[in-house]
Design an enzyme around this catalytic site. Structure first.
Site, mmCIF file in Angstrom:
data_model
loop_
_atom_site.group_PDB
_atom_site.id
_atom_site.type_symbol
_atom_site.label_atom_id
_atom_site.label_comp_id
_atom_site.label_asym_id
_atom_site.label_seq_id
_atom_site.Cartn_x
_atom_site.Cartn_y
_atom_site.Cartn_z
ATOM 1 N N LYS A 295 0.849 -1.200 0.000
ATOM 2 C CA LYS A 295 0.000 0.000 0.000
ATOM 3 C C LYS A 295 0.879 1.242 0.000
ATOM 4 O O LYS A 295 1.930 1.261 0.652
ATOM 5 C CB LYS A 295 -0.906 -0.030 1.239
ATOM 6 C CG LYS A 295 -1.961 1.067 1.284
ATOM 7 C CD LYS A 295 -2.861 0.907 2.507
ATOM 8 C CE LYS A 295 -3.917 1.994 2.592
ATOM 9 N NZ LYS A 295 -4.804 1.829 3.775
ATOM 10 N N SER B 94 -9.760 1.983 2.981
ATOM 11 C CA SER B 94 -8.867 2.750 2.131
ATOM 12 C C SER B 94 -7.856 1.886 1.370
ATOM 13 O O SER B 94 -7.269 2.352 0.405
ATOM 14 C CB SER B 94 -8.104 3.772 2.965
ATOM 15 O OG SER B 94 -7.207 3.120 3.846
ATOM 16 N N SER C 27 -9.935 -0.403 7.081
ATOM 17 C CA SER C 27 -9.333 -0.198 5.763
ATOM 18 C C SER C 27 -8.673 -1.422 5.126
ATOM 19 O O SER C 27 -8.314 -1.381 3.954
ATOM 20 C CB SER C 27 -8.301 0.933 5.828
ATOM 21 O OG SER C 27 -8.962 2.170 5.821
#
Lengths: 497, 95
Positions: free
Chosen positions: A80, A155, A179
């Site tokens: 990420k 997210s 997330s």
């Protein structure tokens, strides 16, 4: 090539590598080719690190040849884009950090590197991890591989979409209020948020420091256990990581769960949630019962309805303090045409941050400001205590709690962008876990196919089930989740992209 | 309870966040709406309940104060928007 590499698990690919049927370089090239094929439709990646990946793959091939291979050696992974990678830009999907190149690796990246992992790229996310759909990325929107007109969740939406679409074997995400788990549920992958303190946050760009944790998104529970074993453990550079020994999680995966007690909190089956989600999750819980777990169907956690409000005071408060560092001086976007230092700072933040980040900085600054601190911030922290106590009481009786991961299937791109509160509500079942610092995993538990609106997604839309555990009892969660996956096929379904 | 324009501007100033007029209006609406919904927190009886800032009961983590390598200046300054030798350059604080 006859083998569909994009459908294999880490374990399957690893055995091909060790038997010499394929080299790490070939596997990495196949992965990069898959990325080229699907990225024009999925848009999950901010950066593809082809050159670095191929050089890491060559190194992995040497380790394999020398007999020094770990199951993660030579396996392509994604990170990420809020997790620092030395020499590879780490944007947080924000204009503020669009050109930021970290001078060091996050501890989790370093640990994967020690095992000979191959990093093929960095994944898109909601800006600074603030969001539930990846639509808050300042760079571009990611599409759900199961239905490109829908969001992948957020997210960590890029990580979840990429693993579902076969762009890598696993990805790391971060989870502050859901997330990892919510996008895992939306994309039909397995996603784990470890106990707060289990995994080092060193090198994770801070959002809300008392809530953030890094965790894996994988194609099944076995892979999840493997990646967790690699990244977990005490780190002197994160004083909130806990000096407990890391269990060998893969060896905890015995499929027998008879005798384990599981509670079903009724506050997580609320009015307004989609009927098909409720039905699928109830059916999945019945399956756990069939497998020998002792299920109590009517548990109550009465403070649950207050968790969302407490979270959206605490997380923005911490964020407003953490994001004070973006002043245009040491790194990141810097506004140059200002008349004074203060104006430069205000303009830097005005132009560098997107709308959701500004909203949360404002909300947090308000809750921490003179006159409101006790009424909002301290009040939220007291509610936090009650939420944790309530979980502790439940865990005196149960080994795990089970809930839906989200109240709905993936929603349409654009559907909730005008209404921040509606967007916040999509995390309503994942947020209490972060507030209490507990571990939780989301695993595939079915598909919604009956809604007329989902006709476009031929296979239906994924539904996730969340298992919540006692602090540092990731092993129990993995065991239950593994038993479920041994008895079901949901996690084996892949989207057509 | 609706935030006034002045309150929004005051918070923005505390956060050193520049906002356009349109952003001020939009945030005034949105923050008011969010806070109104979060009023439910006031319904919770928290008398005698201590606040939790952290879920893990650790404090004052100490380490020996030993000299170790740190990042070399070139790497520290590599992302600097403006540098002057081995310094970060900013506009004058005092005019």
């Amino acid at each position: 090539m006859s083998i569909e590499y994009d459908r294999l698990t880490i374990y399957e690919a690893s055995s091909l590598l060790r038997s010499g049927e394929i080299s790490a370089v070939e596997l990495t090239r196949a992965c990069l080719e898959r990325i080229r094929q699907v990225e024009p439709r999925v848009h999950a990646l901010v950066t593809v690190t082809e050159e670095m990946a191929l050089s890491q793959a060559q190194k992995a091939d040497r380790l394999i040849a020398a007999g020094d291979a770990d199951p993660l050696t030579g396996i392509p992974a994604l990170i990420k884009d809020n997790i620092c990678t030395r020499g590879v830009r780490t944007t947080c999907s924000s204009k503020m950090l669009e050109n930021f190149v970290p001078p060091y690796d996050a501890t989790v990246v370093e640990r994967l590197g020690q095992r000979g992992a191959v990093i093929v790229g960095k994944t898109n996310m909601d800006e600074f991890a603030m969001g539930s759909s990846t639509e808050n990325s300042a760079l571009f929107v990611t599409n759900n591989p199961w239905d490109l007109s829908r969001v992948p969740g957020g997210s960590s939406g890029g990580s979840a979409a990429a693993v579902a679409a076969g762009e890598a074997f696993y990805a790391l995400g971060s989870d502050t209020g859901g997330s990892i788990r919510q996008p895992a549920g939306f994309c039909n992958v397995t996603g784990l948020k470890p106990t707060y303190g289990r995994v080092s946050r060193y090198g994770l760009v801070a959002f809300a420091s008392s809530l953030d944790q890094i965790g894996p998104l994988t194609r099944d529970v076995t892979d999840c256990a493997l990646v967790l074993s690699a990244i977990a453990g005490y780190d002197t550079r994160d004083s909130t990581s806990i000096p407990y020994p890391t269990p060998d999680y893969p060896s905890c995966l015995v499929a027998d769960i008879s005798g384990l007690t599981i509670g079903v909190p009724k506050e997580y089956f609320v009015q307004g949630m989609q009927a098909e989600v409720e039905q699928a999750v109830r059916a999945a819980i019945s399956k756990l019962e069939e497998l020998g777990a002792k299920v109590e169907w009517e548990v109550s956690l009465p403070h649950t309805p207050y968790a969302l409000a407490a979270y959206y005071i605490i997380a923005p408060s911490e964020a407003s303090a953490n994001l004070a560092r973006y002043d245009g001086v040491k790194y990141g976007f810097s506004y140059r045409d200002a008349g004074s230092m203060w104006e430069a700072m205000e303009k830097t933040r005005q132009h560098g941050f997107g709308p959701e980040v500004k909203r949360r900085i404002m909300l947090g600054t308000y809750a921490l400001s003179a006159g409101y601190y006790d009424a909002w911030y301290v009040k939220a922290q007291k509610v936090r205590t009650l939420l944790r106590q309530e979980f502790d009481q439940a865990f005196a009786r149960f080994d795990a709690l089970v809930t839906p991961t989200s109240p709905s299937v993936p929603f349409k791109i654009g559907e909730k962008t005008d209404d921040p509160l509606q967007m916040y509500l999509s995390d309503v079942f994942t947020i209490p876990v972060n507030i209490a610092g507990l571990p939780a995993i989301s695993i595939p538990a079915g598909f919604a196919a009956g809604l007329p609106a989902v006709a476009k997604a031929k296979a239906g839309l994924p539904i996730g089930m969340q298992l919540i555990g006692k602090p540092f009892a990731e092993d129990t969660l993995l065991k239950i989740a593994h038993a479920y996956q041994q008895a079901t096929d949901w996690h084996k379904k892949r989207p057509e992209v | 309870m609706k935030l006034t324009r002045e309150e929004v501007l005051h918070i923005a100033r505390l956060a050193r966040l520049g906002l356009t007029d349109a952003e001020v209006d939009r945030l005034r609406e949105q923050l008011s709406n969010i806070l109104e919904n979060f009023e439910i927190l006031q319904q919770v009886d928290t008398a005698g309940v201590p606040p939790t800032s952290h879920t893990v009961a650790i404090k004052n983590v100490m380490r020996p104060d030993e000299v170790a390598d740190s990042l070399p200046p070139e790497q520290v300054l590599a992302n600097a928007p403006q540098r002057d030798g081995d310094y970060f350059r900013i506009q004058a604080v005092l005019e």
